[in-house]
Design a protein around this motif. Structure first.
Motif, short mmCIF file in Angstrom:
data_model
loop_
_atom_site.label_atom_id
_atom_site.label_comp_id
_atom_site.label_asym_id
_atom_site.label_seq_id
_atom_site.Cartn_x
_atom_site.Cartn_y
_atom_site.Cartn_z
N SER A 1 0.67 17.13 4.84
CA SER A 1 0.61 15.99 5.75
C SER A 1 0.97 14.71 5.00
N LYS A 2 1.34 13.73 5.76
CA LYS A 2 1.74 12.44 5.19
C LYS A 2 0.61 11.84 4.36
N GLU A 3 -0.61 11.91 4.90
CA GLU A 3 -1.74 11.28 4.22
C GLU A 3 -2.06 11.98 2.90
N MET A 4 -2.00 13.31 2.91
CA MET A 4 -2.30 14.05 1.69
C MET A 4 -1.21 13.85 0.65
N CYS A 5 0.04 13.85 1.09
CA CYS A 5 1.12 13.64 0.13
C CYS A 5 0.99 12.27 -0.50
N PHE A 6 0.65 11.30 0.32
CA PHE A 6 0.45 9.95 -0.20
C PHE A 6 -0.66 9.94 -1.26
N ALA A 7 -1.78 10.55 -0.91
CA ALA A 7 -2.91 10.54 -1.83
C ALA A 7 -2.57 11.25 -3.14
N ARG A 8 -1.87 12.38 -3.02
CA ARG A 8 -1.53 13.13 -4.22
C ARG A 8 -0.54 12.38 -5.08
N GLU A 9 0.38 11.69 -4.43
CA GLU A 9 1.34 10.89 -5.18
C GLU A 9 0.63 9.78 -5.93
N LEU A 10 -0.27 9.12 -5.23
CA LEU A 10 -1.04 8.05 -5.88
C LEU A 10 -1.78 8.59 -7.10
N LEU A 11 -2.38 9.75 -6.91
CA LEU A 11 -3.12 10.36 -8.00
C LEU A 11 -2.19 10.60 -9.18
N ARG A 12 -1.00 11.07 -8.87
CA ARG A 12 -0.04 11.37 -9.93
C ARG A 12 0.36 10.08 -10.65
N PHE A 13 0.69 9.05 -9.87
CA PHE A 13 1.09 7.79 -10.49
C PHE A 13 -0.04 7.24 -11.35
N PHE A 14 -1.23 7.33 -10.83
CA PHE A 14 -2.37 6.76 -11.55
C PHE A 14 -2.63 7.51 -12.84
N ARG A 15 -2.65 8.85 -12.75
CA ARG A 15 -2.91 9.64 -13.95
C ARG A 15 -1.83 9.46 -14.99
N PHE A 16 -0.64 9.27 -14.52
CA PHE A 16 0.48 9.09 -15.42
C PHE A 16 0.47 7.70 -16.03
N GLY A 17 -0.06 6.75 -15.25
CA GLY A 17 -0.05 5.37 -15.72
C GLY A 17 1.10 4.58 -15.17
N ASN A 18 1.76 5.13 -14.17
CA ASN A 18 2.91 4.44 -13.58
C ASN A 18 2.42 3.47 -12.53
N TYR A 19 1.88 2.34 -13.04
CA TYR A 19 1.21 1.42 -12.14
C TYR A 19 2.17 0.77 -11.17
N LYS A 20 3.41 0.69 -11.55
CA LYS A 20 4.35 0.03 -10.65
C LYS A 20 4.49 0.82 -9.35
N ARG A 21 4.76 2.10 -9.50
CA ARG A 21 4.90 2.93 -8.30
C ARG A 21 3.57 3.02 -7.56
N PHE A 22 2.51 3.04 -8.34
CA PHE A 22 1.18 3.12 -7.75
C PHE A 22 0.98 1.95 -6.81
N LEU A 23 1.19 0.75 -7.32
CA LEU A 23 0.95 -0.44 -6.51
C LEU A 23 1.90 -0.53 -5.33
N ASN A 24 3.15 -0.16 -5.58
CA ASN A 24 4.11 -0.19 -4.48
C ASN A 24 3.71 0.76 -3.36
N ALA A 25 3.31 1.95 -3.77
CA ALA A 25 2.92 2.95 -2.77
C ALA A 25 1.71 2.48 -1.98
N VAL A 26 0.75 1.89 -2.68
CA VAL A 26 -0.45 1.39 -2.00
C VAL A 26 -0.06 0.33 -0.98
N ALA A 27 0.78 -0.59 -1.41
CA ALA A 27 1.18 -1.68 -0.51
C ALA A 27 1.91 -1.13 0.70
N ALA A 28 2.72 -0.11 0.47
CA ALA A 28 3.58 0.39 1.55
C ALA A 28 2.84 1.30 2.52
N GLU A 29 1.95 2.14 1.99
CA GLU A 29 1.50 3.24 2.84
C GLU A 29 0.00 3.34 3.10
N ALA A 30 -0.80 2.64 2.33
CA ALA A 30 -2.24 2.89 2.46
C ALA A 30 -2.78 2.40 3.79
#
Lengths: 413, 359
Positions: free
Chosen positions: B276-305
């Motif tokens: 689902s869209k919500e789960m994919c979003f959450a998993r992506e966020l988790l991936r960005f966060f664990r990786f440390g890719n804060y740029k994508r993390f913040l962008n994704a949060v702004a766009a989809e949360a």
């Protein structure tokens, strides 16, 4: 269900009772265990079930003879369990079997040697299987499944009975493994901790004394726990033990161990050969390994997506996702090698732009900021040795060993 | 369904495994946070030696019958009378501010930890329609401007726990239970955000912790309900979002509270939900966060949360920017500047509008 005459039913039941009582008197564990394995669907138990459908007075039959009256608390619920099982009333079959098993454990405690251990194993196994069946029935009727959880509690009691000084204690590991299977199925693996603690720290237990089969199973499950918690060195140790001592003939078991061992090995920088993956039919890891070798991020992502369901089910998805870092490292190393060939003097200065370009070729769209972030992380985790010349957007690599190998250690967290 | 220790079925000294032990919660937040100061007993630890005597447990029925509640009020009459006598009335339950007088439209049944199904009378348990009305009444209190949030939150916290207890005792697991649990989870998510940010109350952090504990418990129970109702797909349209909350709660080091790891949890989630869209979003966020890719993390949060997702994510947005571990090199300063320049606005959280509670 075959229809049986009253006389024949009476005969079959009496026959079973005699065999049961004899097995107990003569301490014949091998015979006893066969009489308890409900889910085996053996012909003798099936025919007994048919008899029970017709003859409803087992109570009297058992209680009136000295030979088996003392075993009534085991036998009566056992009969009921068998009957329920046969007619498909799975919740009741679990409940009755648990009652019977409870009485069995009481007797077991009083028996001297460990002669009945094989029978106990069967009881433990049946408890789990019947509970799983019961939960399936509950779920299909829109009720909350709770029998497997009860089975877990019951087996903890059994564990307690075995955790003593006598010869019976070697049975504890088998029961532990049944508990693991239950907790894994329920997802309540934090409950494994207390049993693990008992096995590993209690003085009465000597791990080497346990049967090999149980040791392998134990290490397999505890190894998997380490994988879930991303403790790779510990996971490597345990799963490798399981692999080493596993029966060479049981390819299915070897495959199960490898399913978890391979992601662990990958995480510490050890790549399996392709023929190995093929031999044990672990082709889902093929592209992952390729991606690591080539530094191909796109391939890694694709491989994870392709087998997403499988990796999620086995619980290794997040572990494999983490491999991205190593893939980036490999990519950077390749760029470095190419640069070195062109101009060995300037090779250690890597322009971030070039990495952006390389990633674009891999259809990964990242800007300079993001690449800088990634390289910063690689440096932090010691996958790259160097520093940033931020204004010129260049990574200056160390002249010595700029891309340290993992050498069996996981990436620094 | 609550899996906490109060629902004992077997040998009382051998508590059934529960996801976390519960300590009893009294009305005032002050004593609640005092309890938090002592460490919670670990019910699992009691089984360490495994030397359990299998007792007369075999005589206990393995299936306590479900009670059919008959209490027609939000609070059983006897309890209300007793609490009036003892002056044990929350501020919302007092008639005209009188600390020893309540009324059927104000008193709400308290959570009581030590109750087991055997001791309880049907007249003390509220049937489903009453529970639904009670929940609606409670959540409407969030509108109240007269009291500080912590006070309202504390009251609703306790009283919704009692609602869940009544649901469990009656074995109510249908789609209406799902809807109720979803509302309660939303309440806890919003509390999670507000207790962290707007709280001037000195024990806010313990309230925050306790709220998180109940948030996790209700979420887990909700997931069980989804499973039970799997065949009839009626109330499961929001399942994906609620599942995503669980993933988002794992961002950062708070995962200690979660007990089992996320990998294990993923195994039991149906594939359709995973995609689902919500789960994919959450998993992506988790991936960005664990990786440390804060740029994508913040962008994704702004766009989809979504609002509620943001309530959970918010602490990590700040952590991301300020945590030196995530930006460890000389690039630290410039990267921080880059983030500020990103200008990702936090989605405004409209919990004042009760759209959130309508489903």
């Amino acid at each position: 269900m075959a229809h049986v005459s009253m006389g024949e039913a009476h005969r079959r039941i009496a026959d079973y009772l005699n065999r049961f009582a004899d097995a107990v008197s003569y301490q014949d564990g091998a015979s006893l265990k066969k009489l308890l394995s409900l889910s085996s669907n053996s012909s003798s138990l099936l025919s007994l079930a048919d008899a029970l459908a017709v003859f409803h007075d087992s109570n009297r039959l058992i209680k009136q003879s000295d030979k088996f009256s003392h075993l009534a608390e085991i036998l009566l619920p056992l009969f009921r369990a068998l009957h329920s099982y046969r007619i498909g009333n799975l919740v009741d079959s679990y409940q009755s079997y648990e009652k019977s098993a409870n009485a069995f454990i009481q007797e077991f405690r009083n028996w001297d040697s460990a002669w009945a251990l094989e029978a106990l194993y069967v009881v433990a196994y049946e408890i789990r299987i019947l509970a799983e069946n019961a939960d399936r029935e509950l779920a299909s009727n829109g009720k909350l499944p709770e029998k497997l959880k009860a089975a877990g509690s019951f087996l903890m009691k059994v564990f307690g009975v075995l955790a003593g000084k006598g010869a019976k204690r070697v049975g504890a590991l088998y029961v532990t493994c049944q508990l693991f299977k239950i907790y894994f199925k329920l997802g309540t693996v934090h409950l494994c901790r207390s049993v693990i603690r008992s096995i590993e720290t209690a003085r009465i237990f000597d791990f080497e004394e346990f049967p090999k089969r149980d040791k392998v199973t134990y290490m397999y499950y505890t190894g998997r726990l380490e994988v879930f918690n991303e403790n790779f060195p510990a996971a490597d140790h345990k799963l490798s033990y399981a692999l080493k001592h596993c029966n060479r003939q049981s390819e299915a078991n070897i495959r199960m161990i490898l399913k978890y061992l391979i992601p662990v090995k990958l995480s510490i920088g050890i790549l399996p050969k392709d023929w190995f993956l093929e031999k044990y039919n672990l082709v889902e890891y093929r592209n992952v390994v390729q991606a690591l070798k080539r530094g191909d991020l796109r391939l890694l992502r694709h491989a994870l997506q392709e087998h997403e369901d499988r990796f999620l089910r086995s619980g290794v998805y997040l572990v494999l996702e983490k491999l991205e870092l190593q893939v980036y490292q490999r990519l950077m190393k390749k760029i470095y090698i190419i640069q070195k060939q062109k101009d060995p003097n300037k090779a250690h200065q890597l322009k971030l732009e070039i990495i952006v370009k390389a990633l674009k070729w891999l259809e990964m769209d990242m800007d300079l900021d993001e690449v800088e972030c990634i390289v910063a992380i690689l440096i932090y985790k010691n996958l790259v040795k160097g520093y940033f010349a931020h204004k010129s957007k260049v990574v200056v690599l160390s002249k010595q060993d700029p891309f340290p190998k993992l050498n069996g250690k996981p990436v620094n967290s | 369904m609550e899996r906490s220790g109060h629902f004992q079925r077997r040998n009382p000294s051998h508590s059934s495994p529960s996801s976390s032990s519960s300590t009893s919660y009294r009305q005032s937040a002050h004593s609640r946070s005092n309890r938090f100061a002592k460490s919670a007993p670990n019910s699992v630890g009691r089984r360490i030696s495994g030397h359990q005597e299998p007792e007369a447990a075999k005589n206990e029925p393995s299936d306590p019958p479900a009670i059919a509640g008959t209490c027609p009020f939000m609070c059983p009459e006897e309890e209300r009378a007793q609490r009036e006598r003892l002056r044990d009335l929350a501020v919302f339950e007092r008639l005209n501010g009188n600390p020893s007088l309540s009324s059927p439209s104000l008193a709400v049944k308290k959570f009581c930890r030590t109750i087991t199904s055997k001791q309880v009378r049907a007249s003390d348990v509220r049937p489903l329609p009453i529970l639904e009305d009670t929940l609606t009444y409670l959540l409407n209190l969030l509108h109240s401007a007269k009291h500080p949030f912590e006070v309202i939150q504390d009251f609703i916290f306790d009283r919704t726990r009692s609602i869940r207890q009544d649901l469990t005792m009656q074995h109510i697991v249908n789609d209406r239970a799902i809807r109720m649990y979803q509302k309660m989870v939303k309440f806890h998510v919003i509390s999670h955000y507000k207790l962290r940010n707007h709280s001037s109350f000195q024990d806010a952090s313990s309230l925050h912790y306790l709220n998180l504990e109940q948030l996790t418990k209700s979420l887990t129970s909700l997931f069980d309900l989804y499973e039970v109702n799997r065949s009839s797909n009626s109330a499961c349209e929001n399942e994906a979002e609620f599942r995503s909350f669980y993933v988002l709660l794992h961002l950062g080091s708070n995962s200690q509270l979660m007990g089992e790891s996320l990998s294990l949890w993923f195994r039991h989630v149906p594939s359709s939900i995973m995609r689902s869209k919500e789960m994919c979003f959450a998993r992506e966020l988790l991936r960005f966060f664990r990786f440390g890719n804060y740029k994508r993390f913040l962008n994704a949060v702004a766009a989809e949360a979504s609002c509620l997702q943001y309530c959970i994510i918010e602490p990590y947005v700040n952590e991301d920017v300020h945590d030196p571990h995530l930006i460890p090199t000389a690039a630290q300063l410039s990267c921080s500047i880059a983030i500020i320049q990103l200008q990702c606005p936090a989605p405004r959280v409209y919990w004042e509008e009760f759209n959130i509670f309508e489903t």
